[in-house]
Design a protein around this motif. Structure first.
Motif, PDB file in Angstrom:
ATOM      1  N   PRO A   1      23.992  18.954  22.699  1.00  0.00           N
ATOM      2  CA  PRO A   1      22.722  18.485  23.267  1.00  0.00           C
ATOM      3  C   PRO A   1      21.757  17.893  22.242  1.00  0.00           C
ATOM      4  O   PRO A   1      20.794  17.222  22.616  1.00  0.00           O
ATOM      5  N   GLU A   2      22.031  18.110  20.946  1.00  0.00           N
ATOM      6  CA  GLU A   2      21.138  17.575  19.913  1.00  0.00           C
ATOM      7  C   GLU A   2      21.284  16.056  19.739  1.00  0.00           C
ATOM      8  O   GLU A   2      20.411  15.409  19.175  1.00  0.00           O
ATOM      9  N   ALA A   3      22.367  15.482  20.234  1.00  0.00           N
ATOM     10  CA  ALA A   3      22.583  14.027  20.146  1.00  0.00           C
ATOM     11  C   ALA A   3      22.255  13.378  21.495  1.00  0.00           C
ATOM     12  O   ALA A   3      22.200  14.046  22.527  1.00  0.00           O
ATOM     13  N   ARG A   4      22.047  12.089  21.472  1.00  0.00           N
ATOM     14  CA  ARG A   4      21.909  11.309  22.707  1.00  0.00           C
ATOM     15  C   ARG A   4      23.306  10.875  23.121  1.00  0.00           C
ATOM     16  O   ARG A   4      24.143  10.542  22.275  1.00  0.00           O
ATOM     17  N   HIS A   5      23.547  10.840  24.425  1.00  0.00           N
ATOM     18  CA  HIS A   5      24.879  10.526  24.944  1.00  0.00           C
ATOM     19  C   HIS A   5      24.794   9.410  25.972  1.00  0.00           C
ATOM     20  O   HIS A   5      24.022   9.497  26.926  1.00  0.00           O
ATOM     21  N   VAL A   6      25.608   8.381  25.738  1.00  0.00           N
ATOM     22  CA  VAL A   6      25.634   7.200  26.604  1.00  0.00           C
ATOM     23  C   VAL A   6      27.060   6.989  27.094  1.00  0.00           C
ATOM     24  O   VAL A   6      28.013   7.061  26.319  1.00  0.00           O
ATOM     25  N   LEU A   7      27.174   6.715  28.383  1.00  0.00           N
ATOM     26  CA  LEU A   7      28.466   6.373  28.975  1.00  0.00           C
ATOM     27  C   LEU A   7      28.504   4.866  29.164  1.00  0.00           C
ATOM     28  O   LEU A   7      27.646   4.296  29.833  1.00  0.00           O
ATOM     29  N   TYR A   8      29.465   4.224  28.545  1.00  0.00           N
ATOM     30  CA  TYR A   8      29.626   2.770  28.603  1.00  0.00           C
ATOM     31  C   TYR A   8      30.742   2.480  29.590  1.00  0.00           C
ATOM     32  O   TYR A   8      31.875   2.915  29.393  1.00  0.00           O
ATOM     33  N   ARG A   9      30.429   1.757  30.658  1.00  0.00           N
ATOM     34  CA  ARG A   9      31.410   1.490  31.708  1.00  0.00           C
ATOM     35  C   ARG A   9      31.719   0.008  31.809  1.00  0.00           C
ATOM     36  O   ARG A   9      30.821  -0.817  31.881  1.00  0.00           O
ATOM     37  N   HIS A  10      33.006  -0.284  31.836  1.00  0.00           N
ATOM     38  CA  HIS A  10      33.475  -1.655  32.014  1.00  0.00           C
ATOM     39  C   HIS A  10      33.722  -1.939  33.483  1.00  0.00           C
ATOM     40  O   HIS A  10      34.011  -3.069  33.863  1.00  0.00           O
ATOM     41  N   ASN A  11      33.626  -0.907  34.296  1.00  0.00           N
ATOM     42  CA  ASN A  11      33.706  -1.049  35.745  1.00  0.00           C
ATOM     43  C   ASN A  11      32.775  -0.003  36.349  1.00  0.00           C
ATOM     44  O   ASN A  11      32.138   0.758  35.630  1.00  0.00           O
ATOM     45  N   GLY A  12      32.693   0.024  37.652  1.00  0.00           N
ATOM     46  CA  GLY A  12      31.713   0.883  38.305  1.00  0.00           C
ATOM     47  C   GLY A  12      32.093   2.353  38.350  1.00  0.00           C
ATOM     48  O   GLY A  12      33.198   2.755  38.011  1.00  0.00           O
ATOM     49  N   LEU A  13      31.124   3.150  38.761  1.00  0.00           N
ATOM     50  CA  LEU A  13      31.325   4.567  39.009  1.00  0.00           C
ATOM     51  C   LEU A  13      31.330   4.784  40.517  1.00  0.00           C
ATOM     52  O   LEU A  13      30.625   4.090  41.251  1.00  0.00           O
ATOM     53  N   LYS A  14      32.118   5.739  40.962  1.00  0.00           N
ATOM     54  CA  LYS A  14      32.228   6.022  42.385  1.00  0.00           C
ATOM     55  C   LYS A  14      30.886   6.405  42.981  1.00  0.00           C
ATOM     56  O   LYS A  14      30.152   7.214  42.413  1.00  0.00           O
TER      57      LYS A  14
ATOM     58  N   ALA B   1      24.777  16.016  39.393  1.00  0.00           N
ATOM     59  CA  ALA B   1      24.787  17.083  38.387  1.00  0.00           C
ATOM     60  C   ALA B   1      25.591  16.645  37.164  1.00  0.00           C
ATOM     61  O   ALA B   1      25.185  16.860  36.022  1.00  0.00           O
ATOM     62  N   ARG B   2      26.723  16.022  37.407  1.00  0.00           N
ATOM     63  CA  ARG B   2      27.588  15.552  36.315  1.00  0.00           C
ATOM     64  C   ARG B   2      26.875  14.466  35.510  1.00  0.00           C
ATOM     65  O   ARG B   2      26.759  14.546  34.290  1.00  0.00           O
ATOM     66  N   TYR B   3      26.395  13.433  36.186  1.00  0.00           N
ATOM     67  CA  TYR B   3      25.781  12.301  35.501  1.00  0.00           C
ATOM     68  C   TYR B   3      24.428  12.659  34.894  1.00  0.00           C
ATOM     69  O   TYR B   3      23.971  12.007  33.956  1.00  0.00           O
ATOM     70  N   GLY B   4      23.804  13.701  35.414  1.00  0.00           N
ATOM     71  CA  GLY B   4      22.510  14.128  34.877  1.00  0.00           C
ATOM     72  C   GLY B   4      22.588  14.596  33.436  1.00  0.00           C
ATOM     73  O   GLY B   4      21.578  14.629  32.735  1.00  0.00           O
ATOM     74  N   ALA B   5      23.778  14.947  32.961  1.00  0.00           N
ATOM     75  CA  ALA B   5      23.951  15.365  31.564  1.00  0.00           C
ATOM     76  C   ALA B   5      23.832  14.189  30.603  1.00  0.00           C
ATOM     77  O   ALA B   5      23.606  14.381  29.408  1.00  0.00           O
ATOM     78  N   MET B   6      23.990  12.983  31.112  1.00  0.00           N
ATOM     79  CA  MET B   6      23.993  11.792  30.264  1.00  0.00           C
ATOM     80  C   MET B   6      22.574  11.276  30.034  1.00  0.00           C
ATOM     81  O   MET B   6      21.738  11.312  30.936  1.00  0.00           O
ATOM     82  N   ASP B   7      22.345  10.750  28.832  1.00  0.00           N
ATOM     83  CA  ASP B   7      21.045  10.155  28.506  1.00  0.00           C
ATOM     84  C   ASP B   7      20.966   8.698  28.938  1.00  0.00           C
ATOM     85  O   ASP B   7      19.872   8.156  29.091  1.00  0.00           O
ATOM     86  N   GLY B   8      22.113   8.060  29.083  1.00  0.00           N
ATOM     87  CA  GLY B   8      22.098   6.655  29.473  1.00  0.00           C
ATOM     88  C   GLY B   8      23.445   6.192  29.971  1.00  0.00           C
ATOM     89  O   GLY B   8      24.481   6.828  29.730  1.00  0.00           O
ATOM     90  N   PHE B   9      23.400   5.077  30.690  1.00  0.00           N
ATOM     91  CA  PHE B   9      24.593   4.440  31.240  1.00  0.00           C
ATOM     92  C   PHE B   9      24.496   2.955  30.935  1.00  0.00           C
ATOM     93  O   PHE B   9      23.471   2.331  31.222  1.00  0.00           O
ATOM     94  N   ILE B  10      25.540   2.405  30.357  1.00  0.00           N
ATOM     95  CA  ILE B  10      25.580   0.971  30.079  1.00  0.00           C
ATOM     96  C   ILE B  10      26.696   0.387  30.923  1.00  0.00           C
ATOM     97  O   ILE B  10      27.831   0.866  30.888  1.00  0.00           O
ATOM     98  N   PHE B  11      26.356  -0.640  31.673  1.00  0.00           N
ATOM     99  CA  PHE B  11      27.327  -1.354  32.490  1.00  0.00           C
ATOM    100  C   PHE B  11      27.452  -2.772  31.959  1.00  0.00           C
ATOM    101  O   PHE B  11      26.467  -3.358  31.498  1.00  0.00           O
TER     102      PHE B  11
END
Length: 154
Positions: free
Chosen positions: A71-84, A97-107
């Motif tokens: 949790p001390e780092a920032r976390h970004v999920l980089y997606r080349h396609n969509g999320l369900k 709840a799952r996606y709430g753990a992420m600090d950012g999403f890049i599409f």
């Protein structure tokens, strides 16, 4: 893609974790992960590095585990396609709840970002669209010569 991103950030200490045996293409920042305990090796490597930012490509479950474990780092999920998108209330609860753990999403497209923010409006302020920086020119095939048939031969 990684080579393109690293080239755009000279002087930054970037580490790239990949499966053991993958080609490193001569990049000194590539660190192979043992395949017998891949997730443990990844966590061990990240903890030793103590990054400010962890960017995971495509792997939702891995990204969430890392975000919750570090949790001390920032976390970004980089997606080349969509999320369900959620199909029902239980899905909505579980995915939020799952996606709430992420600090950012890049599409890689504004359309996928829009679909995500429509499905998950509470997370809209964490989502960005960043077109792929890859120069695809070198990947294009040479045009066929006039004598080359355009359909495969049998």
């Amino acid at each position: 893609m990684i080579r393109t991103l690293v080239a755009a950030m000279p002087g930054q200490d970037v580490r790239i974790f990949c499966d053991e045996g993958a080609q490193d293409h001569g990049m000194s920042s590539v660190l192979p992960l043992r395949m017998d305990n891949r997730r443990g090796a990844l966590l061990e490597g990240l903890r030793a590095f103590q990054p400010d930012l962890v960017e995971c490509h495509q792997q939702v479950k891995q990204a969430v585990i890392l975000a919750r474990s570090m949790p001390e780092a920032r976390h970004v999920l980089y997606r080349h396609n969509g999320l369900k998108a959620p199909r029902h209330l239980l899905d909505a609860w579980r995915y939020n709840a799952r996606y709430g753990a992420m600090d950012g999403f890049i599409f890689v497209s504004a359309a996928e970002r829009a679909a995500f923010t429509h499905a998950y409006p509470a997370l809209a302020n964490r989502a960005w669209a960043v077109p792929n920086p890859i120069d695809t020119g070198p990947w294009l095939a040479s045009p066929p010569s006039p004598s080359t048939p355009l359909t495969p031969s049998r």
